[in-house]
Design a protein around this motif. Structure first.
Motif, PDB file in Angstrom:
ATOM      1  N   TRP A  40       0.820  -1.198   0.000  1.00  0.00           N
ATOM      2  CA  TRP A  40       0.000   0.000   0.000  1.00  0.00           C
ATOM      3  C   TRP A  40       0.860   1.257   0.000  1.00  0.00           C
ATOM      4  N   THR A  41       0.334   2.287  -0.603  1.00  0.00           N
ATOM      5  CA  THR A  41       0.867   3.642  -0.471  1.00  0.00           C
ATOM      6  C   THR A  41      -0.321   4.520  -0.120  1.00  0.00           C
ATOM      7  N   THR A  42      -0.041   5.696   0.390  1.00  0.00           N
ATOM      8  CA  THR A  42      -1.127   6.630   0.673  1.00  0.00           C
ATOM      9  C   THR A  42      -1.869   6.947  -0.616  1.00  0.00           C
ATOM     10  N   GLN A  43      -1.130   7.111  -1.703  1.00  0.00           N
ATOM     11  CA  GLN A  43      -1.741   7.396  -3.008  1.00  0.00           C
ATOM     12  C   GLN A  43      -2.686   6.275  -3.436  1.00  0.00           C
ATOM     13  N   ALA A  44      -2.248   5.024  -3.287  1.00  0.00           N
ATOM     14  CA  ALA A  44      -3.081   3.890  -3.691  1.00  0.00           C
ATOM     15  C   ALA A  44      -4.357   3.813  -2.852  1.00  0.00           C
TER      16      ALA A  44
ATOM     17  N   GLY B 109     -11.373   7.054  -3.504  1.00  0.00           N
ATOM     18  CA  GLY B 109     -11.923   8.146  -4.308  1.00  0.00           C
ATOM     19  C   GLY B 109     -11.635   9.543  -3.817  1.00  0.00           C
ATOM     20  N   LEU B 110     -10.479   9.725  -3.177  1.00  0.00           N
ATOM     21  CA  LEU B 110     -10.063  11.052  -2.731  1.00  0.00           C
ATOM     22  C   LEU B 110      -8.669  11.357  -3.265  1.00  0.00           C
ATOM     23  N   SER B 111      -8.313  12.636  -3.230  1.00  0.00           N
ATOM     24  CA  SER B 111      -6.929  12.991  -3.558  1.00  0.00           C
ATOM     25  C   SER B 111      -6.036  12.508  -2.421  1.00  0.00           C
ATOM     26  N   ARG B 112      -4.759  12.316  -2.708  1.00  0.00           N
ATOM     27  CA  ARG B 112      -3.824  11.836  -1.699  1.00  0.00           C
ATOM     28  C   ARG B 112      -3.798  12.764  -0.491  1.00  0.00           C
TER      29      ARG B 112
ATOM     30  N   ALA C 105      -5.051  11.737   3.202  1.00  0.00           N
ATOM     31  CA  ALA C 105      -4.063  11.675   4.291  1.00  0.00           C
ATOM     32  C   ALA C 105      -4.489  12.567   5.449  1.00  0.00           C
ATOM     33  N   GLU C 106      -4.969  13.751   5.142  1.00  0.00           N
ATOM     34  CA  GLU C 106      -5.408  14.674   6.187  1.00  0.00           C
ATOM     35  C   GLU C 106      -6.609  14.116   6.947  1.00  0.00           C
ATOM     36  N   ARG C 107      -7.566  13.624   6.223  1.00  0.00           N
ATOM     37  CA  ARG C 107      -8.782  13.069   6.824  1.00  0.00           C
ATOM     38  C   ARG C 107      -8.460  11.850   7.688  1.00  0.00           C
ATOM     39  N   PHE C 108      -7.654  10.931   7.159  1.00  0.00           N
ATOM     40  CA  PHE C 108      -7.283   9.720   7.876  1.00  0.00           C
ATOM     41  C   PHE C 108      -6.552  10.081   9.175  1.00  0.00           C
ATOM     42  N   THR C 109      -5.553  10.954   9.066  1.00  0.00           N
ATOM     43  CA  THR C 109      -4.753  11.338  10.233  1.00  0.00           C
ATOM     44  C   THR C 109      -5.612  12.007  11.295  1.00  0.00           C
TER      45      THR C 109
ATOM     46  N   PRO D 296      -0.864   8.952  10.612  1.00  0.00           N
ATOM     47  CA  PRO D 296      -0.947   8.864   9.151  1.00  0.00           C
ATOM     48  C   PRO D 296      -1.190   7.430   8.683  1.00  0.00           C
ATOM     49  N   PRO D 297      -1.728   7.254   7.483  1.00  0.00           N
ATOM     50  CA  PRO D 297      -2.086   5.915   7.004  1.00  0.00           C
ATOM     51  C   PRO D 297      -0.934   4.909   7.001  1.00  0.00           C
ATOM     52  N   MET D 298       0.230   5.293   6.573  1.00  0.00           N
ATOM     53  CA  MET D 298       1.334   4.327   6.493  1.00  0.00           C
ATOM     54  C   MET D 298       1.872   3.970   7.879  1.00  0.00           C
ATOM     55  N   ARG D 299       1.796   4.883   8.819  1.00  0.00           N
ATOM     56  CA  ARG D 299       2.189   4.545  10.192  1.00  0.00           C
ATOM     57  C   ARG D 299       1.169   3.578  10.796  1.00  0.00           C
TER      58      ARG D 299
END
Length: 121
Positions: A21-25, A31-34, A38-42, A48-51
């Motif tokens: 996975w990547t944040t972009q993927a 269906g959101l921009s990266r 990332a902001e919404r997830f965090t 952050p998503p990858m952490r």
């Protein structure tokens, strides 16, 4: 979780943590921009998503190490690492010791608990 984007991302991470996975993927998948993702997830999850993914992988790997005799190489692969060395480095950073030593320590702890339970009145 009320946010459909983050909820879908969490489902994907939990269903296939071994995927590269990547944040972009993830953002593309929901269906959101990266940056918006990332902001919404965090904001909602607290990291952050990858952490979050790294923590999820380590928790899963630790459980497998504790509950099975599965070889480290297989656990590393199932946790999403390309090599046992990369997995061992990440595991040591998280738990303070290499996975094989951690597994032995957990087994010793379980044996000790079994011994002390047998001695209880």
């Amino acid at each position: 979780m009320r946010d459909p984007y983050v909820s879908r991302a969490l489902t994907q991470l939990h269903d296939t943590p071994e995927r590269h996975w990547t944040t972009q993927a993830l953002a593309r998948h929901v269906g959101l921009s990266r940056s918006a993702f990332a902001e919404r997830f965090t904001e909602l999850v607290g990291v952050p998503p990858m952490r979050y993914l790294a923590q999820l992988r380590m928790q899963s790997a630790a459980r497998r190490l504790r509950e099975s005799l599965t070889p480290l190489s297989r656990i590393a692969l199932e946790a999403g690492y390309d090599s046992e060395a990369a997995f061992s480095k990440a595991f040591k950073r998280t738990f303070g010791m290499p996975p094989a030593a951690w597994r032995r320590a957990q087994q010793s702890l379980e044996e000790y608990r079994g011994t002390t339970d047998e001695c209880a009145p």
